[in-house]
Design an enzyme around this catalytic site. Structure first.
Site, PDB file in Angstrom:
ATOM      1  N   GLU A  68     -18.155   4.759  -6.945  1.00 29.73           N
ATOM      2  CA  GLU A  68     -17.262   4.027  -7.842  1.00 29.73           C
ATOM      3  C   GLU A  68     -16.964   2.610  -7.352  1.00 29.73           C
ATOM      4  O   GLU A  68     -16.677   2.391  -6.178  1.00 29.73           O
ATOM      5  CB  GLU A  68     -15.958   4.800  -8.005  1.00 29.73           C
ATOM      6  CG  GLU A  68     -15.009   4.218  -9.037  1.00 29.73           C
ATOM      7  CD  GLU A  68     -13.976   5.234  -9.464  1.00 29.73           C
ATOM      8  OE1 GLU A  68     -14.240   5.976 -10.430  1.00 29.73           O
ATOM      9  OE2 GLU A  68     -12.919   5.308  -8.825  1.00 29.73           O
ATOM     10  N   LYS A  70     -14.224   0.019  -7.711  1.00 25.83           N
ATOM     11  CA  LYS A  70     -12.817  -0.016  -8.104  1.00 25.83           C
ATOM     12  C   LYS A  70     -12.104  -1.065  -7.269  1.00 25.83           C
ATOM     13  O   LYS A  70     -11.981  -0.931  -6.052  1.00 25.83           O
ATOM     14  CB  LYS A  70     -12.178   1.365  -7.898  1.00 25.83           C
ATOM     15  CG  LYS A  70     -10.699   1.427  -8.216  1.00 25.83           C
ATOM     16  CD  LYS A  70     -10.191   2.857  -8.263  1.00 25.83           C
ATOM     17  CE  LYS A  70     -10.244   3.557  -6.941  1.00 25.83           C
ATOM     18  NZ  LYS A  70      -9.584   4.890  -6.981  1.00 25.83           N
ATOM     19  N   LYS A 130     -15.495   4.100 -16.520  1.00 31.11           N
ATOM     20  CA  LYS A 130     -14.249   4.735 -16.062  1.00 31.11           C
ATOM     21  C   LYS A 130     -13.098   4.050 -16.796  1.00 31.11           C
ATOM     22  O   LYS A 130     -12.722   2.921 -16.490  1.00 31.11           O
ATOM     23  CB  LYS A 130     -14.114   4.573 -14.556  1.00 31.11           C
ATOM     24  CG  LYS A 130     -12.984   5.398 -13.941  1.00 31.11           C
ATOM     25  CD  LYS A 130     -13.347   6.880 -13.896  1.00 31.11           C
ATOM     26  CE  LYS A 130     -12.299   7.686 -13.132  1.00 31.11           C
ATOM     27  NZ  LYS A 130     -12.258   7.358 -11.695  1.00 31.11           N
ATOM     28  N   ASN A 200     -10.284  16.524 -11.004  1.00 30.01           N
ATOM     29  CA  ASN A 200      -9.646  15.407 -10.312  1.00 30.01           C
ATOM     30  C   ASN A 200      -8.706  15.956  -9.244  1.00 30.01           C
ATOM     31  O   ASN A 200      -7.715  16.612  -9.552  1.00 30.01           O
ATOM     32  CB  ASN A 200      -8.870  14.525 -11.295  1.00 30.01           C
ATOM     33  CG  ASN A 200      -8.460  13.191 -10.682  1.00 30.01           C
ATOM     34  OD1 ASN A 200      -8.457  13.033  -9.464  1.00 30.01           O
ATOM     35  ND2 ASN A 200      -8.125  12.237 -11.533  1.00 30.01           N
ATOM     36  N   GLU A 230     -13.790  15.118  -7.975  1.00 29.98           N
ATOM     37  CA  GLU A 230     -13.411  13.712  -8.044  1.00 29.98           C
ATOM     38  C   GLU A 230     -12.228  13.406  -7.118  1.00 29.98           C
ATOM     39  O   GLU A 230     -11.223  14.107  -7.145  1.00 29.98           O
ATOM     40  CB  GLU A 230     -12.991  13.337  -9.468  1.00 29.98           C
ATOM     41  CG  GLU A 230     -14.008  13.646 -10.541  1.00 29.98           C
ATOM     42  CD  GLU A 230     -13.443  13.366 -11.935  1.00 29.98           C
ATOM     43  OE1 GLU A 230     -14.044  13.851 -12.911  1.00 29.98           O
ATOM     44  OE2 GLU A 230     -12.385  12.703 -12.042  1.00 29.98           O
ATOM     45  N   SER A 231     -12.373  12.353  -6.338  1.00 32.02           N
ATOM     46  CA  SER A 231     -11.286  11.783  -5.535  1.00 32.02           C
ATOM     47  C   SER A 231     -10.976  12.606  -4.277  1.00 32.02           C
ATOM     48  O   SER A 231     -11.182  13.819  -4.230  1.00 32.02           O
ATOM     49  CB  SER A 231      -9.991  11.636  -6.345  1.00 32.02           C
ATOM     50  OG  SER A 231     -10.191  10.808  -7.465  1.00 32.02           O
TER      51      SER A 231
END
Length: 276
Positions: A68, A70, A130, A200, A230-231
Site C-alpha cells: 500500500e 499511503k 483504496k 481488517n 489487512e493491517s
C-alpha cells in the site's frame, strides 16, 4: 453529520468513520457535478481490461502482498510524504507484490486520484483503489482512472448496498474486495459477485489492531473467495502463519511507508518470508 435510517444505504459506524462518510458524501456531490459518469466512461483507461486479482494473488512467483501507498492516516498523521508514487509502487511490484493499494482520499489520508494514475502508468499488476466507496460514481471513476479493484467496507455499507455496488463493479470488469471486521459483518455481507474478502485487523472506530481477528475468521470465509488479512502485519513470520490458516493475501502499508525507502523495506521484508 449524515443521517442513517432504514432507507439509507449506509450504516452509522461511529467515531472517525462517520466523519469520513460525512465529508466523502460532500466530495461525491461535487465530483458528480464536475465530471459526469458519461465523461468518465469516455476515458481511454475505462476500456482497459482489468488485471485479475486471483491470477496475481496465486502466482507462485509473487508474495501475496498487497503493498500500500499511503501518505498519512487519521491515527498516525503524516506517515511519509517525501516519496513519489510512481517510484515506490514500481519498487513494490519489482519486489514481488501481487497487487498495489493506493489511497485516493485526500482529507484523511493525503492521497489523490493522481497517485493512482501515476501508479497505473508504470505498473502491470492489479491496483486497488483504496477509498470509501459510497456511490456508483466512485466505482465508474475507479475504472476510468485505471484501477482494477475496488474496496467495499462492510462497516459503513448496508448489505443491500454491497450487493448493488458489487454487481455494478463486476459488470464493468472490476475485481471486488469486501472488507469486514467481525463475524456479523462477514455473514451479512457475502454476495456472489465478490472476488476477495479481507479481514481488517484494525478497528476503524478506535484504531486498535489485532491480527487475531484474521485467525478468528479464517475458516468462516468460504473458500471460493480469496482471503486477505489487512493491517497490523509487521513480521514475515506472521504471513507464514496466516498462509497456514488459509489466507492468500496480506495488505501491508504503514510497515513499509514509515521507512525512508518503502520499496527497499518491502524487498527486505519479502526476502524474510519463510515460504517465498
Amino acid at each position: 453529520m449524515y443521517i442513517s435510517d432504514s432507507s439509507s444505504p449506509f450504516k452509522r459506524a461511529g467515531g472517525i468513520l462517520d466523519e469520513i462518510v460525512f465529508h466523502k458524501l460532500i466530495e461525491i456531490k461535487e465530483a458528480r457535478a464536475s465530471v459526469p459518469i458519461t465523461r468518465l466512461e469516455e476515458s481511454e483507461l475505462f476500456e482497459k481490461k482489468c488485471y485479475s486479482l486471483r491470477e496475481f494473488m496465486l502466482a507462485s512467483e509473487r508474495t501475496g502482498i498487497i503493498a500500500e501507498f499511503k501518505r498519512a492516516s487519521p491515527s498516525k498523521g503524516i506517515i511519509n510524504n517525501r516519496v513519489e508514487t510512481s517510484v515506490i509502487t514500481k519498487q513494490y511490484a519489482d519486489a514481488g507484490a501481487s497487487a498495489l493499494s493506493v489511497l485516493t482520499d485526500q482529507k484523511f489520508f493525503g492521497g489523490s486520484i493522481r497517485d493512482l494514475v501515476e501508479a497505473r502508468a508504470v505498473n502491470t499488476i492489479p491496483i486497488l483503489r483504496k477509498e470509501f466507496i459510497l456511490d456508483e460514481h466512485q466505482i465508474i471513476e475507479a475504472k476510468a482512472v485505471g484501477a482494477d479493484i475496488i474496496l467495499l467496507i462492510a462497516s459503513i455499507l448496508k448489505p443491500q448496498t454491497i450487493v448493488k455496488f458489487a454487481r455494478l463493479a463486476k459488470s464493468i470488469g472490476l475485481n471486488i474486495l469486501l472488507e469486514v471486521h467481525n463475524l456479523q459483518e462477514l455473514e451479512e455481507s457475502i454476495c456472489d459477485d465478490l472476488d476477495a474478502i479481507g479481514v481488517n485487523n484494525r478497528n476503524l472506530s478506535d484504531f486498535s489492531v489485532s491480527v487475531q481477528h484474521s485467525f478468528d475468521l479464517a475458516d468462516k470465509i468460504p473458500d471460493r473467495f480469496l482471503k486477505v488479512s489487512e493491517s497490523g502485519i509487521s513480521n514475515p513470520e506472521t504471513i507464514a502463519e496466516l498462509k497456514k490458516a488459509g489466507f492468500n493475501g496480506f495488505l501491508i502499508g504503514e510497515n513499509f511507508m514509515k521507512e525512508v525507502n518503502p520499496g527497499e523495506a518491502m524487498r527486505n521484508f519479502a526476502g524474510k518470508i519463510p515460504w517465498v
